[in-house]
Design a protein around this motif. Structure first.
Motif, short mmCIF file in Angstrom:
data_model
loop_
_atom_site.label_atom_id
_atom_site.label_comp_id
_atom_site.label_asym_id
_atom_site.label_seq_id
_atom_site.Cartn_x
_atom_site.Cartn_y
_atom_site.Cartn_z
N GLU A 192 0.81 -1.17 0.16
CA GLU A 192 0.06 -0.02 -0.02
C GLU A 192 0.69 1.14 0.02
N LEU A 193 2.07 1.17 0.73
CA LEU A 193 2.96 2.32 0.81
C LEU A 193 3.65 2.70 -0.45
N LEU A 194 4.11 1.67 -1.11
CA LEU A 194 4.79 1.97 -2.43
C LEU A 194 3.86 2.31 -3.33
N ALA A 195 2.47 2.27 -3.11
CA ALA A 195 1.36 2.83 -4.28
C ALA A 195 1.12 4.09 -3.89
N HIS A 196 1.55 4.77 -2.60
CA HIS A 196 1.50 6.10 -2.37
C HIS A 196 1.87 6.90 -3.46
N PRO A 197 1.32 8.31 -3.76
CA PRO A 197 1.76 9.04 -4.79
C PRO A 197 3.20 9.63 -4.50
N LEU A 198 3.60 9.55 -3.19
CA LEU A 198 5.20 10.09 -2.98
C LEU A 198 5.97 9.06 -3.30
N LEU A 199 5.60 7.54 -3.34
CA LEU A 199 6.39 6.85 -3.62
C LEU A 199 6.42 5.94 -5.09
N THR A 200 5.06 6.02 -5.40
CA THR A 200 4.96 5.52 -6.81
C THR A 200 5.80 5.72 -7.95
N GLY A 201 6.34 4.81 -8.73
CA GLY A 201 7.30 4.86 -9.46
C GLY A 201 8.78 4.91 -9.44
N ALA A 202 9.03 4.84 -7.84
CA ALA A 202 10.32 4.95 -7.45
C ALA A 202 10.98 3.45 -7.66
N GLY A 203 10.24 2.52 -7.73
CA GLY A 203 10.92 1.18 -8.09
C GLY A 203 9.76 0.28 -8.31
N SER A 204 10.23 -1.25 -8.68
CA SER A 204 9.39 -2.38 -8.90
C SER A 204 9.58 -3.30 -7.91
N PRO A 205 8.48 -3.40 -7.15
CA PRO A 205 8.46 -4.45 -6.04
C PRO A 205 8.09 -5.76 -6.74
N ALA A 206 8.58 -6.98 -6.24
CA ALA A 206 8.21 -8.09 -6.51
C ALA A 206 8.05 -9.23 -5.63
N GLY A 207 7.36 -9.30 -4.76
CA GLY A 207 7.16 -9.97 -3.24
C GLY A 207 8.09 -9.30 -2.53
N ALA A 208 8.94 -9.87 -1.52
CA ALA A 208 9.86 -9.13 -0.80
C ALA A 208 11.14 -8.72 -1.54
N ALA A 209 11.17 -8.71 -2.81
CA ALA A 209 12.23 -8.02 -3.51
C ALA A 209 11.75 -6.56 -4.13
N PHE A 210 12.85 -5.94 -4.51
CA PHE A 210 12.43 -4.70 -4.72
C PHE A 210 13.60 -3.99 -5.68
N ARG A 211 13.34 -3.36 -6.72
CA ARG A 211 14.44 -2.83 -7.64
C ARG A 211 14.11 -1.33 -7.92
N ARG A 212 14.90 -0.58 -7.36
CA ARG A 212 14.99 0.98 -7.52
C ARG A 212 14.99 1.48 -9.09
N ARG A 213 14.40 2.66 -9.45
CA ARG A 213 14.65 3.31 -10.68
C ARG A 213 15.72 4.44 -10.38
N SER A 214 16.27 4.57 -9.44
CA SER A 214 17.39 5.64 -9.08
C SER A 214 18.71 5.03 -8.36
N CYS A 215 19.55 5.76 -8.37
CA CYS A 215 20.79 5.19 -7.69
C CYS A 215 21.12 5.98 -6.38
N CYS A 216 21.34 5.66 -5.21
CA CYS A 216 21.74 6.56 -4.06
C CYS A 216 23.21 6.99 -3.86
N LEU A 217 23.85 6.62 -4.94
CA LEU A 217 25.31 7.12 -5.11
C LEU A 217 26.39 6.46 -4.23
N TYR A 218 25.86 5.40 -3.60
CA TYR A 218 26.74 4.60 -2.58
C TYR A 218 28.00 4.11 -3.41
N TYR A 219 27.94 3.85 -4.78
CA TYR A 219 29.04 3.40 -5.44
C TYR A 219 30.38 4.41 -5.58
N ARG A 220 29.80 5.71 -5.52
CA ARG A 220 31.15 6.75 -5.17
C ARG A 220 31.71 6.84 -3.83
N VAL A 221 31.20 5.93 -2.71
CA VAL A 221 32.05 5.70 -1.49
C VAL A 221 33.21 5.01 -1.83
#
Length: 245
Positions: A192-221
């Motif tokens: 329900e929360l991932l379908a909220h307007p503030l989160l919708t489109g942020a990623g693709s849930p599949a059961g307990a898995a999730f694939r986001r559509r953006s990068c948090c930049l951690y690879y630059r650490v």
């Protein structure tokens, strides 16, 4: 609808889920409402800037925006974990209003949160969205964007990723301890929360898995890589303005 005054059940879930109900620090602690306030001309008095600097030092990362992204996702993970864990275990959630939550910007990860006393609220998705998304993550994102060059999609992706991570932990804990009701409740609320307007489109849930559509930049650490739910399969080449959502 009831809550243990010490929220003891949350302690069994791990450090990200703990909410202290008594302030034990030896110094006055700011509230999260103070952290989300306008940027202070006094850098020493700006608790959000202090937190970003603390994270930058711990990660040895020179880019403030990278540290800001990691700091935001860490705090989002704590808030979602407390709220989702409470709702899944108790069927209720403590009032997490920013003026009530005290926070140590100089602490280590996971962020330490204190709230004197417990006032239970309904443990439904609408209440969780109001408490975490509207009361915390929206003003936190605005405060960080006023200080750092961060894309809205990056911060939205961090918020969704933190929620999905909390749900995965609850799913794993529930299955290990024969509490499939906890896992099911967490999964239902998260959907329900991932379908909220503030989160919708942020990623693709599949059961307990999730694939986001953006990068948090951690690879630059230094020594970092891509996270398990990253939009990248491998770290992109570092550039002054790498894609961030």
């Amino acid at each position: 609808m009831d809550l243990d005054p010490s929220l003891t059940a949350l302690h069994r879930l791990g450090g990200f889920f703990v909410l202290r109900t008594a302030v034990t620090a030896g110094r006055p602690l700011p509230t999260l409402a103070q952290a989300y306030g306008p940027r202070s001309p006094d850098v020493q008095g700006d608790v959000l800037t202090s937190r970003v600097r603390r994270v930058a030092g711990a990660l040895r990362v020179p880019e403030a925006r990278v540290a800001a992204s990691v700091a935001q996702q860490g705090l989002a993970a704590r808030l979602w974990s407390v709220a989702l864990g409470s709702a899944a275990l108790y069927g209720a959630v403590p009032d997490l209003a920013p003026p009530l939550l005290r926070w140590d910007p100089e602490g280590s990860s996971p962020d330490d949160l204190w709230r004197p006393g417990v006032r239970p609220l309904p443990g439904d998705a609408a209440t969780l969205a109001e408490l975490v998304l509207h009361d915390h993550l929206e003003p936190l994102a605005a405060a960080l964007r006023s200080r750092h060059r961060l894309a809205p999609g990056l911060l939205r992706g961090n918020a969704a990723s933190a929620l999905a991570g909390a749900a995965r932990e609850l799913d794993a804990w529930g299955r290990r301890h024969g509490r499939t009701d906890v896992a099911a409740r967490a999964a239902s609320l998260t959907a329900e929360l991932l379908a909220h307007p503030l989160l919708t489109g942020a990623g693709s849930p599949a059961g307990a898995a999730f694939r986001r559509r953006s990068c948090c930049l951690y690879y630059r650490v230094p020594g970092g890589g891509v996270c398990g739910d990253c939009c990248f399969a491998r770290p992109p080449r570092s550039s002054p303005r790498a894609p961030s959502g």
